[in-house]
Design a protein around this motif. Sequence first.
Motif, mmCIF file in Angstrom:
data_model
loop_
_atom_site.group_PDB
_atom_site.id
_atom_site.type_symbol
_atom_site.label_atom_id
_atom_site.label_comp_id
_atom_site.label_asym_id
_atom_site.label_seq_id
_atom_site.Cartn_x
_atom_site.Cartn_y
_atom_site.Cartn_z
ATOM 1 N N VAL A 44 0.722 -1.017 -0.052
ATOM 2 C CA VAL A 44 0.021 -0.062 -0.231
ATOM 3 C C VAL A 44 1.155 0.839 -0.189
ATOM 4 O O VAL A 44 1.406 1.775 0.333
ATOM 5 C CB VAL A 44 -0.500 0.260 1.089
ATOM 6 N N PRO A 45 0.825 2.149 -1.229
ATOM 7 C CA PRO A 45 1.770 3.021 -1.116
ATOM 8 C C PRO A 45 1.929 3.859 0.702
ATOM 9 O O PRO A 45 2.852 4.741 0.783
ATOM 10 C CB PRO A 45 1.121 4.112 -2.338
ATOM 11 N N LEU A 46 0.335 4.454 0.852
ATOM 12 C CA LEU A 46 0.971 5.242 2.094
ATOM 13 C C LEU A 46 1.582 4.228 3.467
ATOM 14 O O LEU A 46 2.114 4.989 3.997
ATOM 15 C CB LEU A 46 -0.785 5.656 2.667
ATOM 16 N N ASP A 63 17.649 5.641 1.686
ATOM 17 C CA ASP A 63 16.959 5.839 0.196
ATOM 18 C C ASP A 63 15.592 4.839 0.089
ATOM 19 O O ASP A 63 15.816 4.008 0.384
ATOM 20 C CB ASP A 63 18.007 5.129 -0.760
ATOM 21 N N LEU A 64 14.636 5.435 -1.153
ATOM 22 C CA LEU A 64 13.797 4.754 -1.044
ATOM 23 C C LEU A 64 13.788 4.390 -2.830
ATOM 24 O O LEU A 64 13.611 4.759 -3.767
ATOM 25 C CB LEU A 64 12.345 5.511 -0.563
ATOM 26 N N GLY A 65 14.856 2.948 -2.350
ATOM 27 C CA GLY A 65 14.352 2.125 -3.936
ATOM 28 C C GLY A 65 13.263 1.384 -4.659
ATOM 29 O O GLY A 65 12.950 0.757 -3.667
ATOM 30 N N ILE A 66 12.654 2.601 -5.278
ATOM 31 C CA ILE A 66 11.314 1.274 -5.954
ATOM 32 C C ILE A 66 11.499 0.988 -6.996
ATOM 33 O O ILE A 66 11.621 1.276 -8.136
ATOM 34 C CB ILE A 66 9.970 2.483 -6.154
ATOM 35 N N ASP A 111 0.786 4.376 -8.564
ATOM 36 C CA ASP A 111 1.500 3.964 -6.789
ATOM 37 C C ASP A 111 2.627 4.943 -6.675
ATOM 38 O O ASP A 111 2.799 4.850 -5.476
ATOM 39 C CB ASP A 111 2.049 2.156 -7.203
ATOM 40 N N VAL A 112 3.591 4.830 -7.689
ATOM 41 C CA VAL A 112 4.711 5.188 -7.446
ATOM 42 C C VAL A 112 4.495 6.389 -7.453
ATOM 43 O O VAL A 112 5.192 7.849 -6.262
ATOM 44 C CB VAL A 112 5.563 5.353 -8.503
ATOM 45 N N LEU A 135 9.786 6.083 -17.179
ATOM 46 C CA LEU A 135 8.663 6.852 -15.960
ATOM 47 C C LEU A 135 9.692 7.775 -15.063
ATOM 48 O O LEU A 135 9.172 8.351 -14.016
ATOM 49 C CB LEU A 135 8.649 5.166 -14.942
ATOM 50 N N ALA A 136 10.983 7.301 -14.770
ATOM 51 C CA ALA A 136 11.766 8.226 -14.148
ATOM 52 C C ALA A 136 12.000 9.339 -14.183
ATOM 53 O O ALA A 136 12.479 10.198 -13.531
ATOM 54 C CB ALA A 136 13.495 7.129 -13.288
#
Length: 324
Positions: free
Chosen positions: A85-87, A105-108, A138-139, A170-171
């Motif tokens: 879940v994104p939140l 870091d938040l690598g998705i 989501d991102v 997208l990045a």
Amino acid sequence: MIGIPLSALEVAMVQAGSRAIDTLRDTAAFAQAVERLGYQRIWYAEHHHSPAIGAFPPVVLIAHAAASTSSVRLGSGGVLAPNHVPLALAEQFGTLAALHEDRVDLGIGRGPGTMDEATARALRRGAGPATDEEYRGDVARILSFLVDEVALGPLPEPWLLASSAAGAALAAELGLPVAVAHHIRPQNTQEVVERYRAAFTPSRWCERPRVLVCVEAVCAGTAEEAAWLAGPMEVVKAGLLEGRSEIPFPTPEDAAAHPFTAEQRRALDGFRAQQAVGTPGTVVERLTRLADETGADELMLTTPVHSLRDRVRSYELIQRYTGA
């Protein structure tokens, strides 16, 4: 000389004859060793339902490593957005960033983290694979929640993982730094980098294109020893080439006796030629070439070998010969 920062990807291989708890203990020792050697960051990958790779949530491993280190950056490489879940992801990484300022870091990433369809559906509460639009949403929601809902102080640094032109696009659209999975799909690396730079739009997260390239690196005193250490992962890769994910991570002795087919051997040799396996001189030459060809701002090394000692030794040799 390479001349750019080097980092580490922790895949948390569960070695034959050991237990998952042993792998977890090794992750802390590995983080301490990588920090001591001066590497820039350590990322943790999300995997599920594999006898070779532990199903350890990246957010938990980051917290575990942060408790025993003080300066190395820690993050996910990646946490897989369709599974969460994104939140909840924003809350988890926002909390980590508040607890460990300027280190998170938040690598998705997008993939399911498993080749088992039942597991993939369980992670998605019965839903099928995420569409392009669902993943983009989501991102975008994760980033929005970080800023608008859960900002507790310093924010984690977001990255997008990419192994295809779609991920690069997208990045670039979202203005995020990109981590390129050369260790998974080296045939796509150059296109990913070029598409990303050509379309990049500055954002609050990143003012200019930033490229991290992840590469498999196994370094030893001789080419023969490096090949011996790399053998277990080649057994796992041979299974993956046939769509089999149930292959355990064998010992080097068992890997040396494994009967590869001629087709598997050709594929594995071709893959290895695009990575960095061998003596310090060979590894540094290949890393330098990859950095020059891609214009990478940073290289991330993944070293899936059987023992913690040999893995740390590989990072030590590379550090010694590059001054990382």
